[in-house]
Motif scaffolding. Structure first.
Motif, PDB file in Angstrom:
ATOM      1  N   LEU A 155      16.219 -58.017  42.455  1.00 57.24           N
ATOM      2  CA  LEU A 155      17.684 -58.038  42.484  1.00 57.24           C
ATOM      3  C   LEU A 155      18.244 -57.701  41.108  1.00 57.24           C
ATOM      4  O   LEU A 155      19.091 -56.836  40.962  1.00 57.24           O
ATOM      5  N   TYR A 156      17.768 -58.425  40.096  1.00 50.26           N
ATOM      6  CA  TYR A 156      18.167 -58.127  38.723  1.00 50.26           C
ATOM      7  C   TYR A 156      17.156 -58.738  37.764  1.00 50.26           C
ATOM      8  O   TYR A 156      16.305 -59.556  38.156  1.00 50.26           O
ATOM      9  N   ILE A 157      17.250 -58.337  36.510  1.00 48.88           N
ATOM     10  CA  ILE A 157      16.352 -58.816  35.470  1.00 48.88           C
ATOM     11  C   ILE A 157      17.193 -59.346  34.320  1.00 48.88           C
ATOM     12  O   ILE A 157      18.144 -58.690  33.880  1.00 48.88           O
ATOM     13  N   GLU A 158      16.845 -60.529  33.846  1.00 49.40           N
ATOM     14  CA  GLU A 158      17.581 -61.171  32.770  1.00 49.40           C
ATOM     15  C   GLU A 158      16.674 -61.366  31.561  1.00 49.40           C
ATOM     16  O   GLU A 158      15.544 -61.831  31.691  1.00 49.40           O
ATOM     17  N   SER A 159      17.174 -61.024  30.376  1.00 46.47           N
ATOM     18  CA  SER A 159      16.420 -61.217  29.146  1.00 46.47           C
ATOM     19  C   SER A 159      16.596 -62.639  28.638  1.00 46.47           C
ATOM     20  O   SER A 159      17.706 -63.159  28.588  1.00 46.47           O
ATOM     21  N   ILE A 160      15.460 -63.258  28.260  1.00 49.24           N
ATOM     22  CA  ILE A 160      15.486 -64.595  27.660  1.00 49.24           C
ATOM     23  C   ILE A 160      14.619 -64.527  26.415  1.00 49.24           C
ATOM     24  O   ILE A 160      13.425 -64.815  26.453  1.00 49.24           O
ATOM     25  N   LYS A 161      15.211 -64.092  25.307  1.00 51.47           N
ATOM     26  CA  LYS A 161      14.502 -63.882  24.046  1.00 51.47           C
ATOM     27  C   LYS A 161      13.331 -62.913  24.269  1.00 51.47           C
ATOM     28  O   LYS A 161      13.543 -61.764  24.619  1.00 51.47           O
ATOM     29  N   VAL A 167      14.364 -61.578  38.958  1.00 53.87           N
ATOM     30  CA  VAL A 167      14.910 -62.319  40.091  1.00 53.87           C
ATOM     31  C   VAL A 167      14.760 -61.503  41.371  1.00 53.87           C
ATOM     32  O   VAL A 167      15.255 -60.370  41.454  1.00 53.87           O
ATOM     33  N   THR A 168      14.060 -62.051  42.351  1.00 62.66           N
ATOM     34  CA  THR A 168      13.937 -61.430  43.667  1.00 62.66           C
ATOM     35  C   THR A 168      14.605 -62.341  44.691  1.00 62.66           C
ATOM     36  O   THR A 168      14.950 -63.487  44.388  1.00 62.66           O
ATOM     37  N   ALA A 169      14.754 -61.849  45.899  1.00 60.99           N
ATOM     38  CA  ALA A 169      15.367 -62.661  46.952  1.00 60.99           C
ATOM     39  C   ALA A 169      14.512 -63.880  47.259  1.00 60.99           C
ATOM     40  O   ALA A 169      15.035 -64.942  47.632  1.00 60.99           O
ATOM     41  N   ALA A 170      13.199 -63.756  47.090  1.00 57.57           N
ATOM     42  CA  ALA A 170      12.294 -64.867  47.404  1.00 57.57           C
ATOM     43  C   ALA A 170      12.258 -65.904  46.290  1.00 57.57           C
ATOM     44  O   ALA A 170      12.363 -67.107  46.545  1.00 57.57           O
ATOM     45  N   GLN A 171      12.130 -65.433  45.031  1.00 57.76           N
ATOM     46  CA  GLN A 171      12.019 -66.358  43.916  1.00 57.76           C
ATOM     47  C   GLN A 171      12.114 -65.596  42.605  1.00 57.76           C
ATOM     48  O   GLN A 171      11.922 -64.376  42.570  1.00 57.76           O
ATOM     49  N   PRO A 172      12.373 -66.292  41.503  1.00 60.28           N
ATOM     50  CA  PRO A 172      12.361 -65.645  40.189  1.00 60.28           C
ATOM     51  C   PRO A 172      10.976 -65.738  39.556  1.00 60.28           C
ATOM     52  O   PRO A 172      10.201 -66.654  39.844  1.00 60.28           O
ATOM     53  N   TYR A 173      10.657 -64.775  38.680  1.00 62.13           N
ATOM     54  CA  TYR A 173       9.400 -64.769  37.943  1.00 62.13           C
ATOM     55  C   TYR A 173       9.723 -64.603  36.464  1.00 62.13           C
ATOM     56  O   TYR A 173      10.486 -63.705  36.092  1.00 62.13           O
ATOM     57  N   VAL A 174       9.155 -65.445  35.632  1.00 60.66           N
ATOM     58  CA  VAL A 174       9.351 -65.349  34.189  1.00 60.66           C
ATOM     59  C   VAL A 174       8.071 -64.812  33.565  1.00 60.66           C
ATOM     60  O   VAL A 174       6.983 -65.343  33.790  1.00 60.66           O
ATOM     61  N   THR A 175       8.196 -63.723  32.791  1.00 57.13           N
ATOM     62  CA  THR A 175       7.029 -63.097  32.189  1.00 57.13           C
ATOM     63  C   THR A 175       7.331 -62.727  30.746  1.00 57.13           C
ATOM     64  O   THR A 175       8.496 -62.478  30.377  1.00 57.13           O
ATOM     65  N   TYR A 176       6.293 -62.697  29.929  1.00 58.15           N
ATOM     66  CA  TYR A 176       6.436 -62.346  28.520  1.00 58.15           C
ATOM     67  C   TYR A 176       6.582 -60.834  28.393  1.00 58.15           C
ATOM     68  O   TYR A 176       5.605 -60.098  28.496  1.00 58.15           O
TER      69      TYR A 176
END
Length: 236
Positions: A155-161, A167-176
């Motif tokens: 759906l979209y991608i958010e930067s966190i440092k 973010v997908t419809a099923a769940q979000p994934y956090v990756t380096y």
């Protein structure tokens, strides 16, 4: 009929391990073992195979460069100790991505994926672009696992440092990973950078105006430096 395969790796122990795995499967026939990309390229010109187990980090020419140089490619399973190259997999259409040390169980899953793919009925004419898009994916490291994420589900991608939240419809994934790298790798006709911290999937936009975009009930800001490109793409 057996599936012909080739191993390309500059590490003797890795070559020996994979050759042993191949030897344990009656349906696979090992045609050769190569120590570098140039040797592999020359071998494939003389004797094409159906399946290539390919290391990435090899001297002089990398495995990724080898893939790009091949006009006729076998199915390719990448074998490497470097997880950071996983995101390149979808772009080069590799069959699977194995991270060393490789267990026999994980090896079997990759070979099963090869057979599953080749047992599908082949289309009688060129598949439409949408079919290719439905199959496009990338691997991202989430905790200790490499997770396959289909691009159509993002759906979209958010930067966190130094991380991104996919973010997908099923769940979000956090990756380096850096958002700039994601912007470079994602297809520009499907995704758009709208802010220093956000990339959106164009097909999942519910509504928008000059200052924000709504995706799955999430209102995302449009950054000042991205407004011109945003207006041009969405014709505001």
């Amino acid at each position: 009929m057996k599936t012909t395969c080739l191993i390309a790796d500059d590490e003797p122990l890795a070559r020996e391990l994979l050759a042993g795995y191949v030897g344990n499967l009656e349906d696979l026939e090992l045609k050769g073992v190569c120590k570098n990309a140039m040797e592999t390229f020359a071998f494939l010109q003389r004797q094409p195979v159906q399946l290539l187990f390919l290391d990435i980090q090899m001297p002089q020419v990398t495995g990724l460069d080898l893939i790009r140089s091949l006009h006729e490619r076998p199915s390719i399973i990448i074998t490497t100790a470097y997880r950071e190259f996983a995101a390149d997999g979808f772009e080069l259409e590799v069959l699977d991505y194995l991270v060393k040390p490789i267990s026999f169980d994980r090896f079997l899953k990759s070979v099963s994926r090869f057979y599953h793919y080749h047992q599908r009925p082949r289309p009688t004419e060129t598949a439409p672009e949408e079919n290719a898009w439905d199959k496009a994916y990338m691997y991202c490291k989430v905790n200790r696992d490499l997770v396959r994420i289909y691009l159509k589900d993002i759906l979209y991608i958010e930067s966190i440092k130094d991380y991104v939240r996919i973010v997908t419809a099923a769940q979000p994934y956090v990756t380096y990973q850096r958002i700039g790298y994601m912007e470079e790798k994602l297809p520009s006709d499907r995704f758009l950078r709208i802010h220093k911290s956000f990339i959106v999937s164009l097909e999942h936009i519910d509504s928008y105006n000059a200052d924000s975009v709504t995706v799955a009930s999430h209102a995302l800001p449009v950054g000042r430096n991205y407004k011109e490109a945003f207006r041009r793409v969405l014709s505001i």
